[in-house]
Scaffold this motif. Structure first.
Motif, mmCIF file in Angstrom:
data_model
loop_
_atom_site.group_PDB
_atom_site.id
_atom_site.type_symbol
_atom_site.label_atom_id
_atom_site.label_comp_id
_atom_site.label_asym_id
_atom_site.label_seq_id
_atom_site.Cartn_x
_atom_site.Cartn_y
_atom_site.Cartn_z
ATOM 1 N N ARG A 18 0.802 -1.227 0.000
ATOM 2 C CA ARG A 18 0.000 0.000 0.000
ATOM 3 C C ARG A 18 0.834 1.276 0.000
ATOM 4 O O ARG A 18 0.444 2.275 -0.589
ATOM 5 C CB ARG A 18 -0.954 0.007 1.195
ATOM 6 N N GLY A 64 -6.835 -5.880 6.266
ATOM 7 C CA GLY A 64 -6.646 -4.538 6.798
ATOM 8 C C GLY A 64 -5.975 -4.584 8.152
ATOM 9 O O GLY A 64 -6.007 -5.609 8.843
ATOM 10 N N VAL A 103 -5.587 -0.951 4.132
ATOM 11 C CA VAL A 103 -6.575 -1.905 3.630
ATOM 12 C C VAL A 103 -6.066 -2.413 2.281
ATOM 13 O O VAL A 103 -5.561 -1.631 1.469
ATOM 14 C CB VAL A 103 -7.961 -1.230 3.479
ATOM 15 N N ALA A 160 -5.732 -3.315 -1.424
ATOM 16 C CA ALA A 160 -6.237 -2.541 -2.564
ATOM 17 C C ALA A 160 -7.544 -3.104 -3.111
ATOM 18 O O ALA A 160 -8.460 -2.352 -3.451
ATOM 19 C CB ALA A 160 -5.174 -2.482 -3.664
ATOM 20 N N ARG A 199 -9.849 -4.395 -1.587
ATOM 21 C CA ARG A 199 -10.934 -4.266 -0.619
ATOM 22 C C ARG A 199 -11.249 -2.812 -0.277
ATOM 23 O O ARG A 199 -12.056 -2.550 0.618
ATOM 24 C CB ARG A 199 -10.585 -5.031 0.659
ATOM 25 N N GLU A 200 -10.626 -1.875 -0.961
ATOM 26 C CA GLU A 200 -10.895 -0.455 -0.712
ATOM 27 C C GLU A 200 -12.366 -0.136 -0.972
ATOM 28 O O GLU A 200 -13.005 -0.746 -1.818
ATOM 29 C CB GLU A 200 -10.028 0.425 -1.614
ATOM 30 N N GLY A 201 -12.878 0.837 -0.223
ATOM 31 C CA GLY A 201 -14.241 1.291 -0.426
ATOM 32 C C GLY A 201 -15.295 0.417 0.221
ATOM 33 O O GLY A 201 -16.488 0.629 0.003
ATOM 34 N N ALA A 205 -11.479 0.340 6.668
ATOM 35 C CA ALA A 205 -10.690 1.310 7.438
ATOM 36 C C ALA A 205 -11.564 1.970 8.502
ATOM 37 O O ALA A 205 -11.125 2.151 9.649
ATOM 38 C CB ALA A 205 -10.076 2.353 6.515
#
Length: 175
Positions: A22, A57, A84, A86, A88-90, A94
């Motif tokens: 990340r 994360g 987190v 990449a 799994r972002e959004g 977090a």
């Protein structure tokens, strides 16, 4: 389904890989790492997000201190890094990690919490740069990203943020 768990010593190699992915391996050159250098993670306030056996994360907290111009030192907590995967972002991972850590910090009546990060994201958790404008760190920092959560009336206006020595405040070490 995401499960939030307390950080365990066995998570660290996977966390390091996630942080490299990340933030890149040069992340260790950042100012926040100078504050974490040789510190022990505060396990009571640090968490991982798991999807089954996959770590997706992490959030870690560290002991630091605030040194006033007069030399008085006051314990604080450094929150971060928060990372987190990449893919799994959004998905709110977090934010879920933040809520878990802040709930643990609040339950322990922790010292003020400092982080270096995005004000729009962390502001919704009560973090602000208002009290940190004249604080110095052991390296460069964008003061708009030096964010504090907790009571500020007892904190010096001008101070030095430094690594803590000795035992971490009000917590146990990671098992």
């Amino acid at each position: 389904m995401i499960t939030i768990l307390p950080l365990a010593l066995g998570h660290q190699p996977v966390i390091d890989s996630l942080l490299d992915d990340r933030f890149g391996p040069a992340r260790r050159n950042r100012t926040a790492y100078r504050l974490r250098d040789r510190a022990e993670v505060l396990g009571d306030f640090s968490f991982v997000a798991m999807d089954g056996d996959l770590l997706v994360g992490s959030l870690q907290c560290w002991p630091i201190r605030l040194k006033s111009v007069g030399g008085a030192r006051q314990p604080m907590i450094l929150l971060g890094p928060v990372a987190v995967a990449a893919a799994r972002e959004g998905q709110g991972i977090a934010s879920t990690l933040m809520r878990a850590s802040l709930a643990a910090l609040d339950a322990a009546d922790s010292p003020p919490v400092l982080l270096i990060g995005d004000a729009p994201f962390y502001g919704r958790f009560g973090f602000s740069a208002a009290a940190t404008r004249h604080w110095e760190l052991p390296g460069p920092v964008d003061h708009d990203r030096l964010l504090l959560r907790g009571p500020t009336t007892v904190l010096p206006r001008i101070a030095w943020v430094e690594a803590a020595s000795g035992n971490p405040p009000r917590t146990a070490k990671v098992a």
